[in-house]
Motif scaffolding. Structure first.
Motif, mmCIF file in Angstrom:
data_model
loop_
_atom_site.group_PDB
_atom_site.id
_atom_site.type_symbol
_atom_site.label_atom_id
_atom_site.label_comp_id
_atom_site.label_asym_id
_atom_site.label_seq_id
_atom_site.Cartn_x
_atom_site.Cartn_y
_atom_site.Cartn_z
ATOM 1 N N GLY A 146 8.303 8.967 -7.019
ATOM 2 C CA GLY A 146 8.426 8.940 -5.550
ATOM 3 C C GLY A 146 9.282 9.866 -5.224
ATOM 4 O O GLY A 146 10.143 9.602 -4.221
ATOM 5 N N ASN A 147 9.734 11.167 -6.051
ATOM 6 C CA ASN A 147 10.805 11.904 -5.711
ATOM 7 C C ASN A 147 10.312 12.639 -4.430
ATOM 8 O O ASN A 147 9.150 13.319 -4.421
ATOM 9 N N ALA A 148 11.078 12.748 -3.557
ATOM 10 C CA ALA A 148 10.834 13.686 -2.228
ATOM 11 C C ALA A 148 12.211 13.724 -1.543
ATOM 12 O O ALA A 148 13.346 13.266 -1.829
ATOM 13 N N GLU B 234 10.041 9.557 11.585
ATOM 14 C CA GLU B 234 9.703 8.102 11.039
ATOM 15 C C GLU B 234 11.197 7.655 10.356
ATOM 16 O O GLU B 234 11.068 6.404 10.154
ATOM 17 N N LEU C 41 9.655 13.307 5.397
ATOM 18 C CA LEU C 41 9.459 13.485 3.918
ATOM 19 C C LEU C 41 8.749 14.687 3.266
ATOM 20 O O LEU C 41 7.375 14.924 4.143
ATOM 21 N N SER D 159 7.216 16.695 -0.368
ATOM 22 C CA SER D 159 7.593 16.589 -1.841
ATOM 23 C C SER D 159 6.925 17.946 -2.495
ATOM 24 O O SER D 159 7.596 18.704 -2.692
ATOM 25 N N LYS E 209 0.861 -1.002 -0.013
ATOM 26 C CA LYS E 209 -0.050 -0.159 0.184
ATOM 27 C C LYS E 209 0.916 1.180 -0.040
ATOM 28 O O LYS E 209 2.121 1.234 -0.054
ATOM 29 N N GLY E 210 0.230 2.501 0.293
ATOM 30 C CA GLY E 210 0.828 3.687 0.061
ATOM 31 C C GLY E 210 1.145 4.246 -1.159
ATOM 32 O O GLY E 210 0.562 3.771 -2.245
ATOM 33 N N ARG E 211 1.693 5.703 -1.284
ATOM 34 C CA ARG E 211 1.682 6.566 -2.311
ATOM 35 C C ARG E 211 2.398 5.653 -3.605
ATOM 36 O O ARG E 211 2.184 5.992 -4.801
ATOM 37 N N ILE E 212 3.679 4.770 -3.323
ATOM 38 C CA ILE E 212 4.423 4.545 -4.465
ATOM 39 C C ILE E 212 3.656 2.941 -4.885
ATOM 40 O O ILE E 212 4.112 2.385 -6.001
ATOM 41 N N THR F 121 15.173 11.468 -2.212
ATOM 42 C CA THR F 121 14.879 10.092 -2.382
ATOM 43 C C THR F 121 13.980 10.032 -3.839
ATOM 44 O O THR F 121 13.468 10.958 -4.060
ATOM 45 N N GLY G 4 11.352 2.842 -1.785
ATOM 46 C CA GLY G 4 12.012 4.124 -1.808
ATOM 47 C C GLY G 4 13.826 3.830 -1.164
ATOM 48 O O GLY G 4 13.890 3.307 -0.705
ATOM 49 N N ARG H 181 5.461 -4.377 3.630
ATOM 50 C CA ARG H 181 5.631 -2.761 3.552
ATOM 51 C C ARG H 181 6.766 -2.095 3.082
ATOM 52 O O ARG H 181 7.771 -2.767 3.053
ATOM 53 N N PRO H 182 6.681 -0.793 2.664
ATOM 54 C CA PRO H 182 7.893 -0.412 2.042
ATOM 55 C C PRO H 182 9.354 -0.176 2.784
ATOM 56 O O PRO H 182 10.353 -0.617 2.409
ATOM 57 N N ASP I 166 15.039 6.165 0.542
ATOM 58 C CA ASP I 166 15.140 6.501 1.843
ATOM 59 C C ASP I 166 14.850 5.376 2.955
ATOM 60 O O ASP I 166 15.480 5.124 3.752
ATOM 61 N N MET I 167 14.097 4.308 2.353
ATOM 62 C CA MET I 167 14.143 3.037 3.201
ATOM 63 C C MET I 167 15.270 2.268 3.164
ATOM 64 O O MET I 167 15.745 1.549 4.171
#
Ligand SMILES: Nc1ncnc2c1ncn2[C@@H]1O[C@H](COP(=O)(O)OP(=O)(O)OP(=O)(O)O)[C@@H](O)[C@H]1O
Ligand SMILES: O=P(O)(O)OC[C@H]1O[C@H](OP(=O)(O)OP(=O)(O)O)[C@H](O)[C@@H]1O
Ligand SMILES: [Mg+2]
Length: 300
Positions: free
Chosen positions: A104-106, A132, A172, A174, A24-27, A193, A84, A65-66, A86-87
């Motif tokens: 997923g640029n942020a 986070e 994060l 964006s 799930k999530g935005r990416i 990221t 990401g 999960r990401p 970042d992850m």
């Protein structure tokens, strides 16, 4: 092929490659779309299953999960992952970043309330920073020689300063909308990221052929983004002028037209954003029957 009686072993033989992607999530939606466009496809009947099949009987999808994906890939639970950058940094996972997927640029930023007396990162000595990304935050402050009190949170980090829980956040951003809505301003950028295809380093060697195949399929979709295919008919005498107008990849392709000896067909891959202007210039140079087409995949 011989089958063992061990179901886990059987599964590993049949599915030689497992790709972990966000559940799930935005990416998650752009990643699903990318896999669909690459031709690999995902077959999960829209159900919230843990594992889905693909069009390739040797490739399966694992939903996760990401934040867990880098570790799944590093440990070999999955051979490939999409998550990401970042992850990957947050988990310090030993994975190979194969391909920047370009969405997923942020940025992970350090932000304080608009009316805060804290103006620079150095002012955060002994202050409370909620995030986070505790590992990234710790590393960042260590590098600049500042020791804040780091408060790990699981979400809604932007709300913590106004709730009196923290003096600053590392989170994060964006568009910057969430920061603005919470009356926060950025005082430093910690990390940029975007979404990456990552791989288990051992799988990169032992399953190189299949990984290269998937890498190429995904890359071809990325390559095609923002490009389109132009086709037109042109008088043979105008070809040199047309050539100067079209900045195609490696120049346009010129082909004979069977029904006419003084007309040729010109094909070229061009940037989508240039098409509007190009068409006018091509018309002026005598191009006719101009077709503009979408490119689904571009293999270089
Ligand atoms: N605002 C944003 N703009 C662009 N990319 C983002 C943004 N927020 C997150 N991402 C990217 O998407 C990844 C996943 O973030 P997302 O918020 O979708 O999931 P999550 O919060 O980790 O999921 P969970 O609900 O499991 O906590 C991030 O690691 C980052 O790379
Ligand atoms: O700069 P912006 O465009 O406002 O984006 C920033 C927000 O996006 C992410 O959250 P998301 O919307 O994914 O929700 P989440 O907090 O539930 O993960 C991130 O955690 C920020 O809160
Ligand atoms: Mg989030």
């Amino acid at each position: 092929m011989t089958y063992s009686t061990n179901p886990i072993q059987d599964r590993n033989q049949i599915f030689s490659i497992r790709i972990a992607i966000p559940n799930k999530g935005r990416i998650s939606i752009p990643i699903r779309e990318l896999i669909e466009q690459s031709g690999l496809g995902i077959f999960d009947n829209g159900e919230r299953t843990l594992i889905a099949r693909t069009r390739d009987p040797h490739v399966e999808i694992l939903y996760a999960r990401p934040i867990d994906i880098p570790e799944y890939v590093a440990s070999g639970v999955a051979d490939l992952g999409i998550t990401g950058h970042d992850m990957v940094i947050e988990r310090s996972s030993h994975v190979t970043e194969l391909l920047d997927l370009g969405f997923g640029n942020a940025s992970v930023v350090l932000a304080v309330p608009d009316d805060s007396a804290l103006k620079t990162p150095k002012d955060l000595e002994g202050k409370r920073v909620s995030t986070e990304f505790p590992a990234i935050t710790r590393k960042y402050f260590k590098k600049i020689g500042v020791i804040p009190k780091i408060i790990p949170v699981g979400g809604a980090c932007e709300a913590t300063p106004s709730l009196g829980i923290s003096d600053a956040i590392v989170d994060l951003a964006s568009s910057g909308t969430t920061l603005r809505q919470n009356h926060l301003q950025v005082i430093d950028t910690v990390l940029d990221t975007s979404t990456f295809l990552i791989a288990n380093p051992l799988s990169c060697t032992s399953k190189k052929e299949k990984i290269d195949e998937i890498h190429l399929a995904l890359e071809s979709v990325i390559n095609a983004k923002g490009k389109c295919y132009l086709m037109m008919n042109v008088k043979r005498t105008s070809v040199d002028t047309i050539r100067t107008i079209i900045p195609g990849m490696g120049g346009p392709t010129i082909m004979e037209v069977a029904s006419s000896s003084d007309i040729v067909a010109v094909h070229a891959v061009v940037d989508e954003e240039k098409v509007y202007q190009l068409i006018n210039r091509l018309k002026q140079a005598g191009a006719k029957d101009i077709l503009v087409m979408n490119i689904e995949r571009l293999i270089r």
